[in-house]
Design an enzyme around this catalytic site. Structure first.
Site, PDB file in Angstrom:
ATOM      1  N   GLU A 103      11.349  13.226 -12.734  1.00 11.43           N
ATOM      2  CA  GLU A 103      12.217  12.207 -11.408  1.00 11.43           C
ATOM      3  C   GLU A 103      13.623  11.088 -12.290  1.00 11.43           C
ATOM      4  O   GLU A 103      12.730  10.327 -12.785  1.00 11.43           O
ATOM      5  CB  GLU A 103      10.725  12.298 -10.891  1.00 11.43           C
ATOM      6  CG  GLU A 103      10.199  11.265 -11.611  1.00 11.43           C
ATOM      7  CD  GLU A 103       8.972  10.847 -11.004  1.00 11.43           C
ATOM      8  OE1 GLU A 103       8.495   9.839 -10.126  1.00 11.43           O
ATOM      9  OE2 GLU A 103       7.214  11.272 -11.136  1.00 11.43           O
ATOM     10  N   CYS A 162      15.161   3.507 -12.436  1.00 10.91           N
ATOM     11  CA  CYS A 162      14.512   3.815 -13.234  1.00 10.91           C
ATOM     12  C   CYS A 162      14.531   6.187 -13.842  1.00 10.91           C
ATOM     13  O   CYS A 162      14.358   6.614 -12.770  1.00 10.91           O
ATOM     14  CB  CYS A 162      13.213   3.855 -12.928  1.00 10.91           C
ATOM     15  SG  CYS A 162      11.551   5.055 -13.226  1.00 10.91           S
ATOM     16  N   CYS A 183       5.063  14.200 -20.545  1.00 14.73           N
ATOM     17  CA  CYS A 183       4.839  13.301 -21.304  1.00 14.73           C
ATOM     18  C   CYS A 183       3.899  13.657 -22.525  1.00 14.73           C
ATOM     19  O   CYS A 183       2.397  14.339 -21.595  1.00 14.73           O
ATOM     20  CB  CYS A 183       4.338  11.874 -20.878  1.00 14.73           C
ATOM     21  SG  CYS A 183       4.958  10.715 -22.250  1.00 14.73           S
ATOM     22  N   CYS A 235      -1.581   8.507 -22.032  1.00 10.98           N
ATOM     23  CA  CYS A 235      -1.928   7.549 -21.090  1.00 10.98           C
ATOM     24  C   CYS A 235      -3.255   7.778 -20.441  1.00 10.98           C
ATOM     25  O   CYS A 235      -3.038   8.794 -19.448  1.00 10.98           O
ATOM     26  CB  CYS A 235      -1.180   6.421 -21.139  1.00 10.98           C
ATOM     27  SG  CYS A 235      -0.319   5.927 -22.609  1.00 10.98           S
ATOM     28  N   CYS A 252      -2.134   7.082 -16.398  1.00 13.33           N
ATOM     29  CA  CYS A 252      -0.852   7.780 -16.082  1.00 13.33           C
ATOM     30  C   CYS A 252      -1.107   9.126 -15.406  1.00 13.33           C
ATOM     31  O   CYS A 252      -0.898   9.922 -16.279  1.00 13.33           O
ATOM     32  CB  CYS A 252       0.076   7.941 -16.791  1.00 13.33           C
ATOM     33  SG  CYS A 252       2.092   8.159 -17.226  1.00 13.33           S
ATOM     34  N   GLU A 297       8.216   9.499 -22.812  1.00 19.44           N
ATOM     35  CA  GLU A 297       8.142   8.695 -23.516  1.00 19.44           C
ATOM     36  C   GLU A 297       9.865   8.782 -24.714  1.00 19.44           C
ATOM     37  O   GLU A 297       9.743   9.249 -25.695  1.00 19.44           O
ATOM     38  CB  GLU A 297       6.722   8.290 -24.586  1.00 19.44           C
ATOM     39  CG  GLU A 297       7.084   7.458 -25.998  1.00 19.44           C
ATOM     40  CD  GLU A 297       7.303   5.908 -25.882  1.00 19.44           C
ATOM     41  OE1 GLU A 297       6.763   5.404 -24.931  1.00 19.44           O
ATOM     42  OE2 GLU A 297       8.176   5.653 -26.183  1.00 19.44           O
ATOM     43  N   SER A 330      11.313   0.833 -22.431  1.00 23.03           N
ATOM     44  CA  SER A 330      10.028   1.002 -21.905  1.00 23.03           C
ATOM     45  C   SER A 330       9.335   2.166 -23.381  1.00 23.03           C
ATOM     46  O   SER A 330       9.195   3.007 -23.110  1.00 23.03           O
ATOM     47  CB  SER A 330       9.221   0.754 -20.797  1.00 23.03           C
ATOM     48  OG  SER A 330       7.915   0.848 -20.676  1.00 23.03           O
ATOM     49  N   ASN A 384      -0.827  -3.461 -21.963  1.00 26.56           N
ATOM     50  CA  ASN A 384      -1.997  -2.738 -21.102  1.00 26.56           C
ATOM     51  C   ASN A 384      -3.514  -3.073 -21.843  1.00 26.56           C
ATOM     52  O   ASN A 384      -4.742  -2.607 -21.001  1.00 26.56           O
ATOM     53  CB  ASN A 384      -1.859  -1.151 -21.111  1.00 26.56           C
ATOM     54  CG  ASN A 384      -0.433  -1.017 -20.204  1.00 26.56           C
ATOM     55  OD1 ASN A 384      -0.062  -1.393 -19.070  1.00 26.56           O
ATOM     56  ND2 ASN A 384      -0.268   0.656 -20.564  1.00 26.56           N
ATOM     57  N   ASN A 429      -1.175   1.990 -10.140  1.00 29.42           N
ATOM     58  CA  ASN A 429      -1.578   3.163  -8.771  1.00 29.42           C
ATOM     59  C   ASN A 429      -2.245   4.393  -8.857  1.00 29.42           C
ATOM     60  O   ASN A 429      -1.785   5.200 -10.072  1.00 29.42           O
ATOM     61  CB  ASN A 429       0.586   3.217  -9.138  1.00 29.42           C
ATOM     62  CG  ASN A 429       1.118   2.730  -7.888  1.00 29.42           C
ATOM     63  OD1 ASN A 429       0.553   2.402  -6.916  1.00 29.42           O
ATOM     64  ND2 ASN A 429       2.439   2.493  -8.610  1.00 29.42           N
ATOM     65  N   CYS A 474       4.197   6.013 -11.472  1.00 33.51           N
ATOM     66  CA  CYS A 474       4.860   7.455 -12.883  1.00 33.51           C
ATOM     67  C   CYS A 474       4.187   8.559 -12.573  1.00 33.51           C
ATOM     68  O   CYS A 474       3.186   8.803 -12.759  1.00 33.51           O
ATOM     69  CB  CYS A 474       4.392   6.398 -13.486  1.00 33.51           C
ATOM     70  SG  CYS A 474       4.738   7.149 -15.458  1.00 33.51           S
TER      71      CYS A 474
END
Ligand code: SAH
Length: 393
Positions: free
Chosen positions: A115, A150, A157, A161, A164, A209, A238, A263, A337, A380
């Site tokens: 995305e 973005c 990934c 996390c 996420c 990542e 990031s 975080n 989110n 995300c």
């Protein structure tokens, strides 16, 4: 090298004839000028053709090699005949939010999707230097004065996390430099926008990542700066905290600004939320942040996703102030989110602002990032996840 080392050796067998609208087996997108020079020389063309190709692919963003009118017809034809094409990824799905955010599901040549998100007006928290001066109008006459894209760096990934949604997909593969640049080109073409005349910021904050795909990511950055024309100062990468790569980024001649997904304010909470903290803990991560060579007026960004009753107390805010004391940085606060499969909740009313007030009172610049495109699943990794869940049901 992204192309066959000797494309002229056995053209019939290796490449054959391909229709121009077919996905190229040898994408030109992702090759830098030196690689294009080697390619045009193999075709017996003068080396200045490489510059013409480079400009057609990255500045003009022409979608098919056969349409590059600055090149002679016969060269264009032989490129296509030997399976070379621009290799721009396709847009498989497009979701438009009521706030102007557009989420694209971008399809790679092998059918994998990632995305990419278009955010008109940007997101004051993550783009610019945090001074909010970026929001001023520049008289462009457009509905937006600047926009942020973005960008994803991997399919899925591996970092895991716990809050996420991309983590739930697992890791499928790295994106190539061409696929990283291709997301930006596909979105710019769809939006009919051309940097540098029109102001575009990039954030490498989509799926994946970036620092676990470092070489392709940094090659993509160079092509975006030199080819597409987006200044490095308008890019932010990031990381979840791959400490050794923070040092590598600091040593790059051309590099985006750095954001670190913190975080948590202590190792106990961070290791629970981000298992990668067991490999590079806060001491190593903050040391890397302190050692990072900032440019004039540049600031680091610490991102902090607030989770109800997990990392959002006044005590956590004070601990965070101490943790980052002395680092020239701002903090971007993001209310979680929530999504399917995520065990955490977004902070209750007032929680984010109370957290922000403590940071600001202690002299730490802190911004609350507006959620973008909530109505089209803004979290995300959520777009792809939603599409996959829908496909499964
Ligand atoms: N892997 C990189 C970049 C992708 S994540 C990184 O970890 O930084 C980009 C940002 O989205 C990170 O700051 C991450 O903490 C945040 N994020 C991930 N899941 C989220 C969620 N459910 N709600 C809000 N922010 C989230």
């Amino acid at each position: 090298m992204g192309f066959h080392p000797n494309p002229l050796q056995s053209p019939g067998q290796t490449y054959g004839f391909r229709r121009m609208d077919q996905i190229a087996c040898n994408p030109l997108l992702g090759l830098h000028l030196q690689e294009l020079t080697a390619l045009v020389e193999e075709f017996g063309q003068p080396s200045y053709r490489a510059r013409q190709l480079f400009e057609a692919i990255y500045c003009q963003r022409i979608e098919a090699a056969g349409q590059i009118s600055t090149l002679p017809q016969d060269f264009r034809r032989s490129l296509v005949e030997r399976g070379f094409n621009v290799g721009l990824p396709g847009i498989e799905k497009k979701f438009v939010s009521s706030d102007g955010t557009v989420r694209y599901l971008v399809a790679c040549a092998d059918g994998q999707t990632v995305e990419t998100v278009w955010m008109p007006e940007g997101d004051g928290g993550e783009s610019g230097d945090g001074s909010e001066a970026d929001a001023q109008t520049e008289g462009t006459g457009r509905a937006w004065e600047r926009a942020t894209i973005c960008v994803s760096s991997q399919v899925g990934c591996a970092v895991d996390c716990q809050f996420c949604l991309t983590a739930l997909l697992g890791i499928k593969r790295n994106l190539s430099a061409g696929e990283i640049v291709g997301q930006v080109c596909a979105v710019l073409n769809d939006q009919k926008v051309s940097p540098p005349q029109e102001r575009v910021n990039l954030v490498f904050m989509g799926m994946g990542e970036p620092f676990l795909n470092y070489d392709n990511f940094i090659k993509g950055v160079r092509l975006l700066v030199e080819g597409v024309g987006i200044p490095e100062t308008r890019m932010t990468v990031s990381t979840a905290g791959i400490a050794p790569r923070i040092y590598d980024l600091g040593a790059e001649a051309v590099r985006p600004k750095l954001a670190i997904s913190l975080n948590a304010s202590n190792d106990t909470v961070r290791s629970r939320l981000m298992p990668i903290n067991r490999k590079w803990n806060l001491e190593r991560l903050i040391s890397a942040a302190r050692d990072f060579p900032l440019r004039n007026r540049e600031k680091l960004t610490f991102e902090y996703v607030l989770l109800d009753e997990v990392n959002d107390s006044a005590e956590h805010a004070r601990e965070l102030v101490e943790l980052i004391r002395g680092v020239r940085a701002k903090v971007n606060l993001i209310a979680l989110n929530p999504g399917p499969g995520i065990e955490f909740q977004t902070p209750r009313s007032g929680g984010v602002l109370r957290f922000q007030e403590i940071l600001v009172a202690a002299g730490v610049p802190a911004f609350v990032r507006r959620p973008r495109g909530r109505d089209i699943y803004a979290a995300c990794g959520q777009l792809k996840r939603t599409v996959e869940l829908t496909a499964m049901s």
